[in-house]
Design a protein around this motif. Sequence first.
Motif, PDB file in Angstrom:
ATOM      1  N   ALA A  71       0.841  32.844 -21.525  1.00  0.00           N
ATOM      2  CA  ALA A  71       2.317  32.561 -20.890  1.00  0.00           C
ATOM      3  C   ALA A  71       2.652  33.989 -19.984  1.00  0.00           C
ATOM      4  CB  ALA A  71       3.359  32.097 -21.996  1.00  0.00           C
ATOM      5  N   LEU A  72       2.951  33.593 -18.786  1.00  0.00           N
ATOM      6  CA  LEU A  72       3.484  34.882 -17.955  1.00  0.00           C
ATOM      7  C   LEU A  72       4.609  34.363 -17.415  1.00  0.00           C
ATOM      8  CD1 LEU A  72       0.173  36.296 -16.596  1.00  0.00           C
ATOM      9  CD2 LEU A  72       0.993  36.906 -18.831  1.00  0.00           C
ATOM     10  N   GLY A  73       5.475  35.428 -17.174  1.00  0.00           N
ATOM     11  CA  GLY A  73       6.663  34.899 -16.345  1.00  0.00           C
ATOM     12  C   GLY A  73       7.601  36.265 -15.764  1.00  0.00           C
ATOM     13  N   LEU A  74       8.356  35.884 -14.844  1.00  0.00           N
ATOM     14  CA  LEU A  74       9.009  37.031 -14.050  1.00  0.00           C
ATOM     15  C   LEU A  74      10.457  36.613 -13.781  1.00  0.00           C
ATOM     16  CD1 LEU A  74       7.996  39.493 -12.574  1.00  0.00           C
ATOM     17  CD2 LEU A  74       8.071  38.237 -10.543  1.00  0.00           C
ATOM     18  N   ASP A  75      11.433  37.676 -14.217  1.00  0.00           N
ATOM     19  CA  ASP A  75      12.749  37.652 -13.971  1.00  0.00           C
ATOM     20  C   ASP A  75      13.073  39.002 -13.313  1.00  0.00           C
ATOM     21  OD1 ASP A  75      13.002  39.310 -16.081  1.00  0.00           O
ATOM     22  OD2 ASP A  75      14.248  38.134 -17.158  1.00  0.00           O
ATOM     23  N   THR A  80      11.637  44.412 -12.049  1.00  0.00           N
ATOM     24  CA  THR A  80      11.919  45.797 -11.975  1.00  0.00           C
ATOM     25  C   THR A  80      10.848  46.774 -12.508  1.00  0.00           C
ATOM     26  OG1 THR A  80      14.431  45.260 -12.103  1.00  0.00           O
ATOM     27  CG2 THR A  80      13.709  47.689 -12.267  1.00  0.00           C
ATOM     28  N   MET A  81      10.300  46.366 -13.793  1.00  0.00           N
ATOM     29  CA  MET A  81       9.270  47.271 -14.771  1.00  0.00           C
ATOM     30  C   MET A  81       8.001  47.012 -13.822  1.00  0.00           C
ATOM     31  SD  MET A  81      11.030  48.646 -16.901  1.00  0.00           S
ATOM     32  CE  MET A  81      12.248  48.682 -15.873  1.00  0.00           C
ATOM     33  N   VAL A  82       7.598  45.848 -13.280  1.00  0.00           N
ATOM     34  CA  VAL A  82       6.498  45.615 -12.588  1.00  0.00           C
ATOM     35  C   VAL A  82       6.399  46.706 -11.165  1.00  0.00           C
ATOM     36  CG1 VAL A  82       5.474  43.987 -10.854  1.00  0.00           C
ATOM     37  CG2 VAL A  82       6.032  43.421 -13.163  1.00  0.00           C
ATOM     38  N   LEU A  83       7.693  46.457 -10.543  1.00  0.00           N
ATOM     39  CA  LEU A  83       7.643  47.369  -9.160  1.00  0.00           C
ATOM     40  C   LEU A  83       7.398  48.824  -9.659  1.00  0.00           C
ATOM     41  CD1 LEU A  83      10.656  45.568  -7.341  1.00  0.00           C
ATOM     42  CD2 LEU A  83       8.057  45.858  -6.735  1.00  0.00           C
ATOM     43  N   LEU A  84       8.163  49.397 -10.610  1.00  0.00           N
ATOM     44  CA  LEU A  84       7.808  50.871 -10.916  1.00  0.00           C
ATOM     45  C   LEU A  84       6.528  51.221 -11.310  1.00  0.00           C
ATOM     46  CD1 LEU A  84       7.789  52.129 -14.331  1.00  0.00           C
ATOM     47  CD2 LEU A  84       9.949  50.971 -14.224  1.00  0.00           C
ATOM     48  N   THR A  85       5.827  50.108 -11.901  1.00  0.00           N
ATOM     49  CA  THR A  85       4.348  50.477 -12.430  1.00  0.00           C
ATOM     50  C   THR A  85       3.434  50.592 -11.260  1.00  0.00           C
ATOM     51  OG1 THR A  85       5.064  49.293 -14.612  1.00  0.00           O
ATOM     52  CG2 THR A  85       2.749  49.583 -13.771  1.00  0.00           C
ATOM     53  N   VAL A  86       3.689  49.488 -10.253  1.00  0.00           N
ATOM     54  CA  VAL A  86       2.885  49.452  -9.147  1.00  0.00           C
ATOM     55  C   VAL A  86       2.916  50.298  -8.071  1.00  0.00           C
ATOM     56  CG1 VAL A  86       2.238  46.918  -9.570  1.00  0.00           C
ATOM     57  CG2 VAL A  86       4.258  47.708  -7.957  1.00  0.00           C
ATOM     58  N   VAL A  87       4.233  51.133  -8.171  1.00  0.00           N
ATOM     59  CA  VAL A  87       4.481  51.890  -7.016  1.00  0.00           C
ATOM     60  C   VAL A  87       4.320  53.524  -7.645  1.00  0.00           C
ATOM     61  CG1 VAL A  87       6.448  53.306  -6.014  1.00  0.00           C
ATOM     62  CG2 VAL A  87       6.347  50.641  -6.173  1.00  0.00           C
ATOM     63  N   LEU A  88       4.379  53.607  -8.911  1.00  0.00           N
ATOM     64  CA  LEU A  88       3.982  54.990  -9.406  1.00  0.00           C
ATOM     65  C   LEU A  88       2.701  55.189  -9.584  1.00  0.00           C
ATOM     66  CD1 LEU A  88       5.766  57.338 -10.532  1.00  0.00           C
ATOM     67  CD2 LEU A  88       5.367  56.459 -13.008  1.00  0.00           C
ATOM     68  N   MET A 479      17.842  46.569  -5.360  1.00  0.00           N
ATOM     69  CA  MET A 479      17.679  46.389  -6.744  1.00  0.00           C
ATOM     70  C   MET A 479      18.572  45.768  -7.615  1.00  0.00           C
ATOM     71  SD  MET A 479      14.436  47.521  -7.040  1.00  0.00           S
ATOM     72  CE  MET A 479      14.600  47.530  -9.002  1.00  0.00           C
ATOM     73  N   LEU A 480      19.933  45.803  -7.366  1.00  0.00           N
ATOM     74  CA  LEU A 480      20.910  45.498  -8.438  1.00  0.00           C
ATOM     75  C   LEU A 480      20.897  44.102  -8.271  1.00  0.00           C
ATOM     76  CD1 LEU A 480      23.844  48.265  -7.970  1.00  0.00           C
ATOM     77  CD2 LEU A 480      22.030  48.106  -9.689  1.00  0.00           C
ATOM     78  N   ASP A 481      20.752  43.579  -7.013  1.00  0.00           N
ATOM     79  CA  ASP A 481      20.854  41.974  -6.827  1.00  0.00           C
ATOM     80  C   ASP A 481      19.583  41.196  -7.617  1.00  0.00           C
ATOM     81  OD1 ASP A 481      23.045  42.136  -5.219  1.00  0.00           O
ATOM     82  OD2 ASP A 481      21.898  42.111  -3.179  1.00  0.00           O
ATOM     83  N   ILE A 482      18.485  42.258  -7.669  1.00  0.00           N
ATOM     84  CA  ILE A 482      17.324  41.334  -8.590  1.00  0.00           C
ATOM     85  C   ILE A 482      17.777  41.538 -10.002  1.00  0.00           C
ATOM     86  CG2 ILE A 482      15.126  41.924  -9.278  1.00  0.00           C
ATOM     87  CD1 ILE A 482      14.435  42.727  -6.244  1.00  0.00           C
ATOM     88  N   ILE A 483      18.350  42.718 -10.429  1.00  0.00           N
ATOM     89  CA  ILE A 483      18.569  42.778 -11.887  1.00  0.00           C
ATOM     90  C   ILE A 483      19.516  42.131 -12.608  1.00  0.00           C
ATOM     91  CG2 ILE A 483      19.270  44.587 -13.537  1.00  0.00           C
ATOM     92  CD1 ILE A 483      17.942  46.583 -11.772  1.00  0.00           C
TER      93      ILE A 483
END
Length: 508
Positions: A71-75, A80-88, A479-483
């Motif tokens: 089971a995978l999901g995204l909120d 936010t954590m996914v973005l910092l991972t793929v960007v860094l 970013m704040l609108d996403i969080i």
Amino acid sequence: MSFPWLSLLGVLPLLGAAVLMMVKGERAKSLGMVFSLATLVLGVVIAIQYAAGERFSVQLPWIEAFGANYALGLDGISLTMVLLTVVLTPFVLLASWDTVDADDRWNAHVYFALVLVLESLSLFVFLSTDVLLFYLFFEATLIPMYFLLGGFGGARRGYAAIKFLLFGLAGGLVMLAAVIGLYVVSIRELGRPTFLLSDLAALDLDGSLSRWLFLGFFIAFALKAPMVPAHTWLPDAAEHGTPGTSTLMVGILDKIGTFGMIRFCLELFPEASRWASPVIVVLALISIIYGALAAVGQKDIMRLIAFTSISHFGFIVLGIFAFTSVSMTGATFYMFNHAFSTAVLFLVAGFLVQRRGTQDLRAFGGVQKVAPVLAGLFLMGGLSSLALPGFSSFVSEFMVIAGSYARMPLVAGLSTVAMVLSALYILLTYQRTMTGPVTPQIARTFAADGSSDLNGREKWAIAPLLIIILAFGVFPKPMLDIIEPAVQTTMQQVDMADPATPIAKGSN
């Protein structure tokens, strides 16, 4: 069946790691960059679709006897954590392009492959909505990081790797007991086993059992984050690992701890979270002040940056357990911002150490005269770390303190001591290493014409990170609108409302 976006996002870097093990040399590095950039593009595409209203999830039976699901999901928080991972990740690979070649035990393609494995496992951690699946990926992240620490870095890298592994395994063992406890509770309450986060969050767990289960998860996450007094492995790992490894460890891997506090401690055990919050807030305050004080007294530049991160993690935990929407939104945004500001410090410090051959702060002086670009980028990373207005870290740190003040003004007030200390350790470090007369050692290390300043590749590894820091410092709204919506959902799950204060009302 819809397109498996989340599964592809997690598998793509793992596929890249497999390809890299079959090639070597510059070709392996180039392929590693291709796969990391492809993952970045895919992550951005998913983020754009999410912002447009698309929602992503997958749930397939996995081990039916245990009630476990793939089971995978995204909120907003996990995105936010996914973005910092793929960007860094791609910028760490670019910054590490030459540094890993000097190691005589491992080849560069192994380093790049391990980084991609770590990226893949971390993405699955942030995406998992099944507790057992999360636990398995949580533990699996120890493997690539252990080899990154033990295979590359300083003379005592083996010691640092073993210490990191022992702390991680200890936390995982405690969490395993709590995971088993949830299995038993699900059978008792629902008549069937389940590890789905949505099912477990709907249970009315309270009393002593809930608190014991909460502690099992929290201890594991506090070891991962890390918080004082379980912090001692981090300075050793940062001192003896490569700059790229330290960046991934603090920027991505340690965020699993604070992410887990929100996703699992608060959402699964709301009553226990409220019960434990006074003690946790005190520990967070100790981490904030102790980390900053310890950083002031460091002589090793990598240990100094590690202690600053301990202080920053204290702010993140304070924001989480202050239980206001402002503080929790700030804490989530803090995780994102801290990853990039610390990355700039670690990577630029790594470029400096690579040229000078030592991490001892006393071995530097006058660097800005012979390497002005290097000195300037280090200063920018330092100003971001101390949360100067105009940098994204200021927004998140202000939100944590302001949101915490609404519920616990004394703690919020005391935490501002670290802001003064952070200015002290950043500016003193810059003064000692970059300003003043050029020492004979630095004169010999750096060419007088500036040819030993940062090259084009090194600038490209740092510049995009600074652009992100400055862009979200000026305009953090995307970013704040996403969080914020995800934070509001968590606040409802914890059954906490914002205090009736001007700060809380104005933020809403």
